[in-house]
Design an enzyme around this catalytic site. Structure first.
Site, PDB file in Angstrom:
ATOM      1  CG  ASP A   8      88.301  12.161  44.657  1.00  0.00           C
ATOM      2  OD1 ASP A   8      87.923  12.978  43.612  1.00  0.00           O
ATOM      3  OD2 ASP A   8      88.503  12.681  45.815  1.00  0.00           O
ATOM      4  CG  MET A   9      94.183  13.182  46.887  1.00  0.00           C
ATOM      5  SD  MET A   9      95.026  11.611  47.350  1.00  0.00           S
ATOM      6  CE  MET A   9      95.646  12.063  49.116  1.00  0.00           C
ATOM      7  CG  ASP A 105      90.723  15.653  44.916  1.00  0.00           C
ATOM      8  OD1 ASP A 105      90.315  15.642  43.857  1.00  0.00           O
ATOM      9  OD2 ASP A 105      90.279  15.217  46.049  1.00  0.00           O
ATOM     10  CD  GLU A 106      88.895  14.153  40.051  1.00  0.00           C
ATOM     11  OE1 GLU A 106      88.102  12.901  39.705  1.00  0.00           O
ATOM     12  OE2 GLU A 106      88.060  15.163  40.118  1.00  0.00           O
TER      13      GLU A 106
HETATM   14  P1  TTP Z   1      86.425  16.812  45.961  1.00  0.00           P
HETATM   15  O1  TTP Z   1      87.341  15.599  45.420  1.00  0.00           O
HETATM   16  O2  TTP Z   1      85.421  16.892  45.206  1.00  0.00           O
HETATM   17  O3  TTP Z   1      86.436  16.895  47.340  1.00  0.00           O
HETATM   18  P2  TTP Z   1      87.164  16.614  48.597  1.00  0.00           P
HETATM   19  O4  TTP Z   1      88.442  15.954  48.243  1.00  0.00           O
HETATM   20  O5  TTP Z   1      87.562  17.626  49.737  1.00  0.00           O
HETATM   21  O6  TTP Z   1      86.220  15.403  49.580  1.00  0.00           O
HETATM   22  P3  TTP Z   1      86.052  13.885  48.736  1.00  0.00           P
HETATM   23  O7  TTP Z   1      86.529  13.079  50.086  1.00  0.00           O
HETATM   24  O8  TTP Z   1      84.539  13.917  49.076  1.00  0.00           O
HETATM   25  O9  TTP Z   1      86.827  13.635  47.672  1.00  0.00           O
HETATM   26  O10 TTP Z   1      87.537  18.117  45.504  1.00  0.00           O
HETATM   27  C1  TTP Z   1      88.851  18.050  45.647  1.00  0.00           C
HETATM   28  C2  TTP Z   1      89.222  19.565  46.075  1.00  0.00           C
HETATM   29  O11 TTP Z   1      88.635  20.560  45.246  1.00  0.00           O
HETATM   30  C3  TTP Z   1      88.563  19.945  47.602  1.00  0.00           C
HETATM   31  O12 TTP Z   1      89.577  19.266  48.700  1.00  0.00           O
HETATM   32  C4  TTP Z   1      88.444  21.382  47.401  1.00  0.00           C
HETATM   33  C5  TTP Z   1      88.500  21.694  46.073  1.00  0.00           C
HETATM   34  N1  TTP Z   1      87.010  22.006  45.777  1.00  0.00           N
HETATM   35  C6  TTP Z   1      86.674  23.283  45.747  1.00  0.00           C
HETATM   36  O13 TTP Z   1      87.541  24.260  45.818  1.00  0.00           O
HETATM   37  N2  TTP Z   1      85.150  23.663  45.414  1.00  0.00           N
HETATM   38  C7  TTP Z   1      84.188  22.853  45.040  1.00  0.00           C
HETATM   39  O14 TTP Z   1      83.151  23.092  44.947  1.00  0.00           O
HETATM   40  C8  TTP Z   1      84.742  21.171  45.164  1.00  0.00           C
HETATM   41  C9  TTP Z   1      83.596  20.231  45.108  1.00  0.00           C
HETATM   42  C10 TTP Z   1      86.165  21.036  45.561  1.00  0.00           C
HETATM   43 MG    MG Z   2      88.485  14.437  46.936  1.00  0.00          MG
END
Ligand code: TTP
Ligand code: MG
Length: 346
Positions: A8-9, A105-106
């Site tokens: 996960d990014m 991102d995963e």
């Molecule tokens: P996530 O992997 O949940 O969050 P993240 O990568 O920003 O942070 P983390 O380091 O905790 O993993 O989500 C990936 C992307 O999806 C995030 O950058 C933006 C988008 N996203 C939204 O647009 N709305 C949301 O409610 C969430 C949770 C994520």
């Molecule tokens: Mg992420």
């Protein structure tokens, strides 16, 4: 023994923005809506610097602004994040073809058959992504998808967590039930009403009670999940619809030789791609973008699908020859479409 890796990014959208604008590095950055905190809209994500102020995904932009007025607010550039996502996923598919693409991102990777320790494989992945995109990610490894996903979330950012069969209880029992994939806010609230807050507490609940409350299948799912049991396979099946490559010239050109060389090179790459993934193409397209960005394509459908370099190159040039080159050219491209699996009869 299965070995599943989840990646996960870190702060993905925000990290991409910080990557392409170095002045944003180390600053609180909030991505959401049109990027104007005075307008309606919610936070898509926030950089780790912004999270220190309590800002998180799904929070109204106005609230985020109140928490940290000096943060830099930016609009969502989904196109750019998808582009970077694609680069990351392509890199992962070179580690193993057993990749399940979960979200922007995963992804899950089945690394059971890959040699090397979890640390080694993670190191390779992290280096690859850093080289390709300059971004960091967090990785979790476990005997199944459920545990790998929980693990990747445990040491963010730039983390690596490996959960083995023997430490399931110690690692996951203390976590809130919400950390289980498939437990949303509704189930969480319901379980809370039953005085069940942690995964450990859930695991101590008799199966009959869970089935009585949640029905056969979801009851069984909760029972298994709370013990770290998950046999679900990776969904790797992914049929490409087309295979394409394009190249933008350093300077717009009217040099036919140069365009022809470009097209020949791209054709070779496309055919290599086709062969590697076991496909033949029935439809071939040549593409030209002119200096004014006007884009023209010419395509030909073949009688039979092919992966022959010679035949595809001949077709590309035939299509290219049908394009009127009245202006300098900025980009040329080749696409192989209407793909059929090698050996498949149609
Ligand atoms: P996530 O992997 O949940 O969050 P993240 O990568 O920003 O942070 P983390 O380091 O905790 O993993 O989500 C990936 C992307 O999806 C995030 O950058 C933006 C988008 N996203 C939204 O647009 N709305 C949301 O409610 C969430 C949770 C994520
Ligand atoms: Mg992420």
């Amino acid at each position: 023994m299965r070995r599943i890796l989840h990646i996960d990014m870190d702060a993905f959208f925000a990290a991409v923005e910080q990557g392409r604008r170095s002045e944003l590095k180390g600053k609180p950055v909030v991505i959401g809506g049109g990027g104007d905190p005075a307008q309606r809209g919610v936070v898509s994500t926030a950089s780790y610097e912004a999270r220190k102020y309590g800002i998180h995904s799904a929070m109204p932009l106005r609230t985020a602004y109140k928490l940290c007025p000096q943060a830099i607010f930016l609009p969502v550039d989904y196109k750019e994040y998808s582009r970077v996502s694609k680069i990351i996923k392509n890199g992962l598919r070179e580690i193993t073809p057993l990749v399940e693409d979960v979200g922007i991102d995963e992804a899950f990777l089945d690394i059971s058959e890959i040699e090397g320790s979890g640390e080694d494989i993670s190191g390779r992945i992290k280096n690859r992504i850093m080289q390709d995109t300059g971004l960091t990610c967090s990785i979790g490894i476990g005997p199944n998808k459920l545990l790998a996903k929980i693990a990747s979330d445990m040491r963010k950012p730039d983390g690596l967590t490996i959960i083995s069969e023997s430490d399931i209880e110690a690692v996951i029992y203390p976590l809130p039930v919400r950390k289980l994939w498939g437990v949303g806010p509704k189930t969480e609230a319901y379980l809370k009403g039953m005085n069940i807050n942690t995964i450990g507490e859930l695991s101590a609940t008799p199966l009959e009670k869970l089935i009585g409350t949640f029905g056969n299948s979801y009851g069984q799912f909760l029972y298994d999940s709370s013990r770290g049991v998950d046999d679900s396979p990776l969904v790797t099946h992914w049929e490409p619809r087309s295979c394409s490559r394009e190249t933008t010239f350093q300077h717009d050109t009217d040099n036919w030789q140069m365009m022809a060389r470009g097209l020949a090179e791209l054709t070779k790459e496309v055919v290599e791609d086709l062969k590697r993934s076991g496909y033949k193409a029935k439809n071939i397209t040549a593409k030209v973008r002119f200096s004014d960005f006007k884009t023209v394509t010419r395509a030909k459908t073949l009688k039979e699908a092919t992966d022959s370099l010679e035949e595809i190159r001949r077709t590309v040039f035939e299509c290219f020859g049908r394009i009127d080159l009245g202006m300098k050219v900025r980009l040329v491209g080749v696409r192989a479409g209407k793909l059929e699996r090698v050996g498949e009869q149609k």
